[in-house]
Design a protein around this motif. Structure first.
Motif, PDB file in Angstrom:
ATOM      1  N   THR A  62      70.691 120.532 -30.968  1.00  0.00           N
ATOM      2  CA  THR A  62      71.658 120.014 -30.002  1.00  0.00           C
ATOM      3  C   THR A  62      72.336 121.155 -29.247  1.00  0.00           C
ATOM      4  O   THR A  62      72.611 122.199 -29.821  1.00  0.00           O
ATOM      5  N   ASN A  73      75.802 116.604 -23.649  1.00  0.00           N
ATOM      6  CA  ASN A  73      75.181 116.696 -24.974  1.00  0.00           C
ATOM      7  C   ASN A  73      73.679 116.581 -24.797  1.00  0.00           C
ATOM      8  O   ASN A  73      73.143 115.503 -24.502  1.00  0.00           O
ATOM      9  N   SER A  75      70.071 116.798 -26.315  1.00  0.00           N
ATOM     10  CA  SER A  75      69.307 116.761 -27.555  1.00  0.00           C
ATOM     11  C   SER A  75      68.155 117.751 -27.500  1.00  0.00           C
ATOM     12  O   SER A  75      67.627 118.066 -26.433  1.00  0.00           O
ATOM     13  N   ASP A  80      64.372 111.608 -28.267  1.00  0.00           N
ATOM     14  CA  ASP A  80      65.537 110.992 -28.893  1.00  0.00           C
ATOM     15  C   ASP A  80      66.111 109.932 -27.948  1.00  0.00           C
ATOM     16  O   ASP A  80      65.957 110.009 -26.728  1.00  0.00           O
ATOM     17  N   CYS A  83      68.404 110.929 -25.121  1.00  0.00           N
ATOM     18  CA  CYS A  83      68.061 112.344 -25.247  1.00  0.00           C
ATOM     19  C   CYS A  83      69.114 113.233 -24.600  1.00  0.00           C
ATOM     20  O   CYS A  83      69.105 114.457 -24.786  1.00  0.00           O
ATOM     21  N   SER A 121      74.916 105.598 -30.128  1.00  0.00           N
ATOM     22  CA  SER A 121      75.507 106.491 -29.130  1.00  0.00           C
ATOM     23  C   SER A 121      76.816 105.924 -28.585  1.00  0.00           C
ATOM     24  O   SER A 121      77.776 106.670 -28.350  1.00  0.00           O
TER      25      SER A 121
END
Length: 289
Positions: A62, A73, A75, A80, A83, A121
């Motif tokens: 991350t 943020n 990934s 993901d 992502c 999330s």
């Protein structure tokens, strides 16, 4: 666009209906200006940030950085879900990016995967926004008893759900949330809210109640209970909250709220067996307070 009222926050989500978790439907609302505006975008995530951005946290999986008054943020894996996310500094807006290959509402497996990813999330967005509103999410199994919320908090596997179910068997107490509940300071008093995020328990209701007590559980060979002082209550509660620890500002807000909650709440440490005697010990303390 769909609106939900979660812990008295209006969450507005711009996303296809098929990506939204079924638990959200119990929190649906029609009115109110959004406290958090969320968007889901099926787009390729942008590349790594340009040199000179403010790096907040970096791990092998991350990268969190600040750019143009937003928290980004990124990934480590573009597969993901999501992502990549961006959030305004006050968490009033939140955008999730998902690889376009997952934009397939006709594949049941993909639909479930996308729903779960967005579901998890969105909890992060609520955690961030709650921090601005004197609130946090506490890892607990919470019952409603005599008009108050009683939170049983402990690490996973300690027996908080078992203890809540013992209360349910003895006194038919509703379970507000089997795994986590929000707590906000409203007009100087802690108010507890059921959430759509309930872990594997599957137990939650969209209600709220004043916080009556927090009972921290420890497994033991015999039952005993003690009232905790303010310092011990703060330390134990801080350890049981869902946090975004990479932000100093958010951490300070969390700790302020933890102290406000514990200043207004009786907290206990219950060393216990999974039996009805432990229930009666807690009940006796609650009747005294």
């Amino acid at each position: 666009m769909t609106k939900y009222c979660i812990s008295d926050l209006i969450i507005e989500i711009a996303a296809p209906e098929w990506v939204l978790h079924d638990n959200f439907k119990f929190f649906s609302c029609k009115n109110g200006n959004p406290d958090v505006y969320c968007k889901v975008k099926f787009e390729k995530r942008p590349g790594k940030p340009a040199a000179g951005v403010k790096i907040i946290a970096k791990t092998p999986g991350t990268l969190i950085f600040e750019y143009e008054k937003h928290i980004h943020n990124l990934s480590g894996d573009e597969h993901d879900i999501p992502c990549y996310t961006t959030a305004s500094m006050d968490w009033s807006s939140y955008t999730m990016f998902i690889d376009p290959e997952y934009n397939n509402p006709n594949d049941d497996a993909i639909v479930q995967t996308v729903k779960e990813g967005i579901f998890v999330s969105l909890r992060e967005a609520v955690i961030g926004r709650l921090a601005q509103k004197n609130g946090l999410i506490i890892h607990s199994s919470t019952i409603l008893w005599q008009g108050r919320a009683i939170m049983f908090s402990a690490p996973s596997g300690t027996g908080k759900s078992t203890h809540a179910h013992l209360w349910q068997q003895l006194y038919n107490t509703p379970i507000l949330d089997g795994d986590a509940a929000a707590c906000r300071i409203i007009d100087g008093s802690p108010i507890v809210y059921g959430l759509p995020w309930c872990g594997t328990s599957g137990e939650f209701i969209n209600q709220s109640a004043p916080l009556g007590a927090i009972v921290f559980l420890q497994q033991s060979k015999e039952n005993s209970i003690v009232r905790l002082d303010f310092r011990e209550s703060v330390l134990r509660l801080a350890a049981r909250c869902f946090l975004l620890p990479w932000s100093n500002e958010l951490m300070n807000q969390y700790l302020d709220t933890v102290q406000e909650i514990t200043a207004e709440t009786e907290c206990f440490l219950l060393n216990c067996l999974p039996d009805f005697e432990a229930v009666e010990l807690v009940k006796k303390c609650l009747q005294i307070t």
